[in-house]
Design an enzyme around this catalytic site. Sequence first.
Site, PDB file in Angstrom:
ATOM      1  N   CYS A  76     -31.115 -13.928  -0.600  1.00  0.00           N
ATOM      2  CA  CYS A  76     -30.582 -14.601  -1.781  1.00  0.00           C
ATOM      3  C   CYS A  76     -31.352 -14.093  -3.000  1.00  0.00           C
ATOM      4  CB  CYS A  76     -30.753 -16.106  -1.614  1.00  0.00           C
ATOM      5  SG  CYS A  76     -29.808 -17.088  -2.766  1.00  0.00           S
ATOM      6  N   HIS A  77     -30.640 -13.712  -4.044  1.00  0.00           N
ATOM      7  CA  HIS A  77     -31.301 -13.193  -5.245  1.00  0.00           C
ATOM      8  C   HIS A  77     -32.125 -14.293  -5.919  1.00  0.00           C
ATOM      9  CE1 HIS A  77     -28.007 -10.281  -4.787  1.00  0.00           C
ATOM     10  NE2 HIS A  77     -28.852  -9.433  -5.345  1.00  0.00           N
ATOM     11  N   MET A 112     -25.538 -21.060  -4.054  1.00  0.00           N
ATOM     12  CA  MET A 112     -26.611 -21.422  -3.132  1.00  0.00           C
ATOM     13  C   MET A 112     -27.608 -22.364  -3.803  1.00  0.00           C
ATOM     14  SD  MET A 112     -25.531 -20.148  -0.430  1.00  0.00           S
ATOM     15  CE  MET A 112     -26.858 -20.846   0.520  1.00  0.00           C
ATOM     16  N   GLU A 113     -27.875 -22.153  -5.077  1.00  0.00           N
ATOM     17  CA  GLU A 113     -28.798 -23.041  -5.795  1.00  0.00           C
ATOM     18  C   GLU A 113     -28.237 -24.462  -5.842  1.00  0.00           C
ATOM     19  OE1 GLU A 113     -30.114 -19.047  -6.515  1.00  0.00           O
ATOM     20  OE2 GLU A 113     -28.106 -19.915  -6.536  1.00  0.00           O
ATOM     21  N   ASP A 127     -36.087 -39.068   3.594  1.00  0.00           N
ATOM     22  CA  ASP A 127     -37.539 -39.174   3.762  1.00  0.00           C
ATOM     23  C   ASP A 127     -38.094 -40.457   3.149  1.00  0.00           C
ATOM     24  OD1 ASP A 127     -40.236 -38.167   4.402  1.00  0.00           O
ATOM     25  OD2 ASP A 127     -40.429 -38.028   2.211  1.00  0.00           O
TER      26      ASP A 127
END
Length: 156
Positions: A76-77, A112-113, A127
């Site tokens: 991934c860039h 993707m980000e 969590d």
Amino acid sequence: MLSHIDDQNNPSMVDVSAKQPTHRTATAQSIVVLPDAVMQLIEGEELQSKKGPVFQTAIIAGIMAAKKTGDLIPLCHPLGMENCSISIKLHADNQVIIECTASITAKTGVEMEALVGASLAALTIYDMCKAMSHDIIIKETKLISKTGGKRDFNRA
């Protein structure tokens, strides 16, 4: 043809050197389903836990993760995003809807980000709430829309 495989069938980063920069945006969504025991602790638009404000912390975690996407996903860039925002809204059926929108003017997109940001916000909610109940479901993560590049996409 897969974009991350070279002509010898080896993993390869996509060469974007010949592309022209365009304005690109992407929005991704994750859905977290909380049990009634956790939902009862919501006051207004926030969920307080012993670890602090859950949704505010999840927003910060998601933005931090989106900024590190290039370090987390092979090939991934690495990108210097121009903007990243996360919204968290309560929905029916005990669902928490997380939307992450990322934008940049670049030679490659920010899907993707956005996906990493939404995913990490969901994991942060898990969590911070697991001490109250482990019956938490991260239901789905998906791309909602993207603009710029070869083609736009809109799930709606």
